[in-house]
Design an enzyme around this catalytic site. Structure first.
Site, PDB file in Angstrom:
ATOM      1  N   LYS A 185       0.829  -1.215   0.000  1.00  0.00           N
ATOM      2  CA  LYS A 185       0.000   0.000   0.000  1.00  0.00           C
ATOM      3  C   LYS A 185       0.868   1.272   0.000  1.00  0.00           C
ATOM      4  O   LYS A 185       2.091   1.194   0.091  1.00  0.00           O
ATOM      5  CB  LYS A 185      -0.955  -0.043   1.193  1.00  0.00           C
ATOM      6  CG  LYS A 185      -1.971  -1.204   1.097  1.00  0.00           C
ATOM      7  CD  LYS A 185      -3.150  -0.910   0.166  1.00  0.00           C
ATOM      8  CE  LYS A 185      -3.828  -2.117  -0.415  1.00  0.00           C
ATOM      9  NZ  LYS A 185      -4.720  -2.870   0.438  1.00  0.00           N
TER      10      LYS A 185
HETATM   11  C1  LIG Z   1      -5.722  -3.958   0.704  1.00  0.00           C
HETATM   12  C2  LIG Z   1      -7.185  -3.665   0.822  1.00  0.00           C
HETATM   13  C3  LIG Z   1      -7.911  -3.961   1.991  1.00  0.00           C
HETATM   14  C4  LIG Z   1      -7.355  -4.796   3.088  1.00  0.00           C
HETATM   15  O1  LIG Z   1      -6.204  -4.306   3.657  1.00  0.00           O
HETATM   16  P1  LIG Z   1      -5.406  -5.214   4.724  1.00  0.00           P
HETATM   17  O2  LIG Z   1      -4.615  -4.198   5.487  1.00  0.00           O
HETATM   18  O3  LIG Z   1      -4.547  -6.137   3.926  1.00  0.00           O
HETATM   19  O4  LIG Z   1      -6.388  -5.921   5.560  1.00  0.00           O
HETATM   20  C5  LIG Z   1      -9.221  -3.536   2.077  1.00  0.00           C
HETATM   21  N1  LIG Z   1      -9.817  -2.882   1.066  1.00  0.00           N
HETATM   22  C6  LIG Z   1      -9.177  -2.612  -0.086  1.00  0.00           C
HETATM   23  C7  LIG Z   1      -9.883  -1.865  -1.159  1.00  0.00           C
HETATM   24  C8  LIG Z   1      -7.839  -3.026  -0.250  1.00  0.00           C
HETATM   25  O5  LIG Z   1      -7.216  -2.796  -1.412  1.00  0.00           O
END
Ligand SMILES: *Cc1c(COP(=O)(O)O)cnc(C)c1O
Length: 385
Positions: A185
Site C-alpha cells: 500500500k
Molecule cells: C488492501 C485492501 C484492503 C485490506 O487491507 P489489509 O490491510 O490487507 O487488511 C481492504 N480494502 C481494499 C480496497 C484493499 O485494497
C-alpha cells in the site's frame, strides 16, 4: 534478460530500520509507546479532531468499525463489487449481507446514482471504496446517507493521501474511515491498518474490541497506577491490536506520505503522456486542485488492442515486468456468486472494467529507467514502437 521488475515493492528507509531496532532493544514488542506515537502522528496528519486507532490490518479495522456502527445479523451494507474481498467479508463476519451497487465506468468507484435503488429497510451503512486512490463522489454519497439515515464507512485502503474538494479523506463528514498499511500500500508497515473517526463512541468501542473486549489496553495495564494484573472483559472482543515493530515502520512511512504521493503522481503523469496514443483508456485524473494517491495505475485496453488483457499480462511477464489486475469483482468470486446467486451481468460496468483492466507497476522504489522500461514494453506489446 534484465532483472524482473516486480509489480509492487515497499520503500523502507534507514529511519524505519533504526526505529525497529530501537523497539527490539527496548524489549517492547507488542502494542506500546511506538503504537501510541503512530496513532498520535496519524491523528495529527489527518487533523480536524480525528482520533486514530491502530490495528493489525485494514480488514480488522473495517470489521471493528462496522461492529462499532452497530451492524449485526440481517442488516444490509451497500458497497461496490469492484474491491478486495475484505470490504465485503467483514459484513459477513457480523452476520449481515453485502449489497453490491455497480460502478461508474470512468472512475471504477461506486455509482451514487444507483445507490438509492439498493436501499431497503435493512440497510445500515454505505461503504464507498476510493478505488486506486481517487476519491468517490462523496457529496452525493453523504447526501443519500443523510436522507435515509444511514452511516458511511470509507474504505480508504488506497487513499492515503487523497483529497476530495480540497479536504483530506478522513476529514469528511462520514462516520469512520479505514486505511491499510499492507506491504504494497501507499505507506507500509508490513501488516497494519488505522481507523479514523471523530465519533467518541465509535472510537471507544473500536479500542475495546480490538483487544479482547478488555477495558484497558496492554500498555495502559503496565503503565497505569492500578495493579498491573487487573483488567475487565466487557465484551467478546478480537485480537486486532498493532504491535510496536509495525508501528515503528509506520511512524517514518507516514512522514514520507506526501513525498511518496508526489513521486507517484509524477510517475503516473509520465505513463499518461507516454501511453496516450495507444489503444488504451488512461486512468481518470483527480479533479483540479485535488490529490490522487495513485495506489494503482489502472489502464484499460480498448477493443482495438491487438491482444486481450490476459495475453497482455503474460507477454509483459515474459519481458520481465510484473502487472496485476484490480479487481476481480466480488460478484464473480464463487463465494459471493453462490451465496447471493449473482451473475456477471448483474453488475455490467464492474464486469466490463475487470475484463479489460491491467495495473502497471507504480511505486516509489521504481527508478526513471524502470518507468521507461515499462513504457517501452507496453508500447511494443501493443504494437506501437
Ligand atoms: C488492501 C485492501 C484492503 C485490506 O487491507 P489489509 O490491510 O490487507 O487488511 C481492504 N480494502 C481494499 C480496497 C484493499 O485494497
Amino acid at each position: 534478460m534484465e532483472k524482473f521488475l516486480p509489480y509492487a515493492l515497499p520503500d523502507i528507509g534507514e529511519e524505519e530500520i533504526q526505529e525497529v531496532l530501537d523497539s527490539l532493544h527496548s524489549g517492547w514488542l507488542t502494542t506500546g509507546p511506538k503504537t501510541k506515537r503512530f496513532e498520535q502522528d496519524f491523528a495529527e496528519f489527518i487533523g480536524e479532531g480525528a482520533q486514530a486507532i491502530a490495528v493489525n490490518s485494514a480488514t480488522a479495522g473495517l470489521h471493528l468499525a462496522l461492529e462499532a456502527l452497530g451492524v449485526g445479523p440481517g442488516d444490509e451494507v451497500i458497497t461496490t463489487p469492484y474491491t478486495f474481498t475484505s470490504t465485503a467479508e467483514v459484513v459477513r463476519y457480523l452476520g449481515a449481507d453485502p449489497v453490491f451497487v455497480d460502478i461508474d465506468p470512468n472512475t471504477f468507484n461506486i455509482d451514487p446514482s444507483l445507490i438509492e435503488a439498493a436501499i431497503t429497510e435493512k440497510t445500515k451503512v454505505i461503504v464507498p471504496v476510493h478505488f486506486a486512490g481517487l476519491s468517490c463522489d462523496m457529496d452525493e454519497i453523504i447526501r443519500i446517507a443523510r436522507k435515509h439515515n444511514l452511516k458511511v464507512m470509507e474504505d480508504a485502503a488506497h487513499a492515503l493521501p487523497t483529497t476530495y474538494k480540497g479536504k483530506l479523506i478522513g476529514t469528511l463528514d462520514t462516520d469512520v474511515t479505514v486505511y491499510s498499511f499492507y506491504a504494497t500500500k501507499t505507506i507500509a508497515t508490513g501488516e497494519g491498518g488505522m481507523i479514523v473517526t471523530r465519533d467518541e463512541a465509535v472510537a471507544n468501542r473500536c479500542r475495546v474490541m480490538r483487544l479482547h473486549g478488555i477495558s484497558r489496553d496492554a500498555f495502559d495495564r503496565y503503565t497505569s497506577t492500578k495493579p498491573a494484573w487487573h483488567y475487565e472483559v466487557v465484551a467478546p472482543g478480537f485480537k486486532y491490536n498493532m504491535g510496536d515493530l509495525n508501528a515503528s515502520l509506520g511512524i517514518h512511512q507516514l512522514r514520507k506520505a506526501w513525498a511518496f504521493q508526489e513521486k507517484r503522481d509524477q510517475m503516473a503523469n509520465r505513463y499518461d503522456e507516454a501511453l496516450a496514443d495507444l489503444p488504451v483508456i488512461l486512468p481518470p485524473k483527480a479533479r483540479q486542485g485535488d490529490y490522487h494517491a495513485h495506489h494503482v495505475y489502472a489502464l484499460r485496453l480498448t477493443e482495438d488492442a491487438p491482444i486481450g488483457r490476459d495475453e497482455f499480462i503474460a507477454e509483459m511477464s515474459n519481458r520481465g515486468i510484473g502487472c496485476s489486475v484490480h479487481f476481480i469483482p466480488l460478484h464473480i468470486h464463487p463465494y459471493y456468486r453462490d451465496t447471493y446467486q449473482l451473475k456477471p451481468e448483474d453488475y455490467p460496468k464492474a464486469y466490463q472494467a475487470y475484463e479489460k483492466e491491467v495495473s502497471l507497476p507504480l511505486y516509489t522504489k521504481m527508478t526513471e529507467e524502470d518507468i521507461e522500461r515499462v513504457i517501452k514494453n507496453v508500447r511494443e506489446v501493443l504494437g506501437k514502437v
